[in-house]
Design a protein around this motif. Structure first.
Motif, short mmCIF file in Angstrom:
data_model
loop_
_atom_site.label_atom_id
_atom_site.label_comp_id
_atom_site.label_asym_id
_atom_site.label_seq_id
_atom_site.Cartn_x
_atom_site.Cartn_y
_atom_site.Cartn_z
N LYS A 10 1.27 -1.81 5.08
CA LYS A 10 0.10 -2.59 4.71
C LYS A 10 0.28 -3.10 3.29
N ASP A 38 0.85 -1.18 0.00
CA ASP A 38 0.00 0.00 0.00
C ASP A 38 0.89 1.24 0.00
N GLY A 84 -4.14 -10.11 2.58
CA GLY A 84 -3.21 -9.01 2.62
C GLY A 84 -2.39 -8.95 3.89
N ILE A 122 -1.47 -5.18 -0.26
CA ILE A 122 -2.66 -5.42 -1.06
C ILE A 122 -2.49 -6.78 -1.74
#
Length: 441
Positions: free
Chosen positions: A383, A319, A353, A385
């Motif tokens: 983070k 991310d 994820g 994806i």
């Protein structure tokens, strides 16, 4: 670790809620035996996050890199003191677990100290009532009739006035058959599992709601099994329950009759039991429910690496926002020493994820260990994806290069001040720090 405990708590909560919701309908349709099997669900969902992750493929995709450079280097300031409430809550939980385990051990050894060998007169009475009973498993205790878990085999506790309380051989035989059924089914060990789970969930209101219902379902399942072998003794069995004195349930003990159980057990005896086909269908349905729950809560969705060239596929990626908000911090000592280089991070994520592994790939890494550690710390806060394959999320493996450079491309090398100096923005100069000794008055 904290995330794992939270996942286990959510799984246990979901399992308890489902069991409390459907146990009565399942008992009416499939019988008491399948209904008691439902209590495997909270245990299974609580342990589901501990299942091993599936192996990731070796192929990786390489994502666009990240370049890190120091803006200025000064003396390292002391980090701010923060309070980690998560660690405090875990410490309180562990104290409660320790207290609960000590309490369980205290009650268990107190029960063991109160056991006595059966009198010699019982050597004729017990074989007459239950020929299959092993007299070496019988002990005398005021909390009986009951079953107590022990090694290597569960013990059967009988009160000292057992012969007077149950005054005929038929009734004594039914009571002993009930206790032997408990022992044969392994109910003493399931009670131990329930006690340990209650200790682990001492703070959970659903755990306290579930305890008496677990005991009731266990007794109903045992009654159903005992009466299935002797259906003509229903009336005598019910009369034995009516003539019994209800006992307060004790930890680690399965009493013949607990205080809130009489009405439910008599109602179950009066009902027409389901046939063998419905019982088997119930066990199959509950097995399917357990398997589905493990798959869903465990999150072990099959992991496949997304590669270029596949139809309707995209690659897993980082991310961008989280990466930009959590860049690696250029270590001050490394910048002053002129250390630069590239750290190649190897990351794997699952279909949700969630990052499942993070390491430095030696192939492509040229930076010193100090810079490698800074990159690992930053990547732990990113983070990710998941990729897409045919419209469904899939996990995968990726490489993220992190380049540590003293200056960004196209910019002059920044002013680096030695550790004994401080950068003054107004003059854009390094000012030497002078420490004055305190004067005596």
């Amino acid at each position: 670790m904290t995330e794992l405990l939270l996942r286990m708590l959510c799984g246990a909560t979901l399992g308890l809620a489902l069991v409390l919701l459907v146990r009565r309908p399942v008992r009416r349709v499939f019988g008491a035996g399948p209904a008691f099997t439902l209590w495997l669900l909270p245990v299974a969902l609580m342990l589901a996050p501990l299942l091993p992750q599936q192996l990731m493929p070796a192929a990786m995709v390489v994502l666009p890199g990240l370049t890190v450079s120091p803006r200025m280097v000064t003396a390292v300031a002391s980090p701010a003191v923060t309070i980690n409430w998560t660690h405090g809550l875990v410490a309180v939980w562990l104290l409660g677990v320790a207290f609960g385990l000590l309490r369980l051990a205290f009650h268990y050894f107190k029960l063991l100290r109160g056991l006595r060998a059966p009198p010699a007169a019982w050597s004729y009475m017990l074989p007459e009532a239950a020929p299959n009973l092993d007299a070496r498993r019988v002990r005398v205790h005021g909390a009986g009739p009951a079953v107590l878990w022990a090694l290597p085999r569960a013990l059967i506790l009988l009160p000292g006035d057992f012969a007077e309380r149950f005054d005929n051989a038929t009734t004594r035989g039914l009571v002993l058959r009930h206790e032997l059924t408990h022992a044969r089914r392994g109910d003493a060990w399931w009670t131990l599992v329930m006690e340990i789970a209650s200790v682990l969930l001492w703070f959970h209101p659903l755990a306290w709601v579930a305890r008496p219902r677990f005991r009731l379902d266990q007794e109903l399942a045992c009654d159903a099994t005992s009466l299935r072998e002797l259906p003509e003794r229903k009336a005598t069995y019910a009369q034995a329950l009516l003539d019994s004195v209800a006992a307060q349930p004790l930890p680690a003990l399965i009493p013949w009759l607990a205080e809130p159980q009489l009405k439910e057990r008599l109602a179950m005896i009066a009902c027409i039991p389901p046939g063998a086909l419905r019982r088997r269908a119930g066990f199959v349905a509950i097995a399917a429910l357990l398997a589905g729950g493990l798959y869903a809560v465990g999150g072990q969705t099959p992991v496949q690496a997304a590669t270029q060239g596949q139809s309707s596929s995209t690659q897993p990626s980082v991310d961008i926002t989280s990466k930009n908000h959590n860049p690696p911090v250029y270590p001050g000592d490394a910048a002053r020493a002129g250390k630069q280089g590239v750290v190649m991070l190897a990351v794997t994520v699952n279909a949700k994820g969630k990052m499942t592994s993070l390491a430095v790939d030696p192939n492509g890494t040229t930076a010193d260990p100090e810079l490698q550690a800074a990159a690992l710390v930053a990547a732990g806060n990113w983070k990710f994806i998941p990729g897409l394959k045919n419209g469904k999320p899939v996990g995968g493996s990726m490489k993220v290069p992190v380049r540590f450079a003293l200056s960004m491309p196209g910019q002059p090398k920044p002013k680096l001040c030695p550790a004994s100096t401080q950068f003054v923005a107004s003059t854009k100069q390094c000012v030497k720090l002078i420490h004055l000794a305190p004067t005596s008055s």
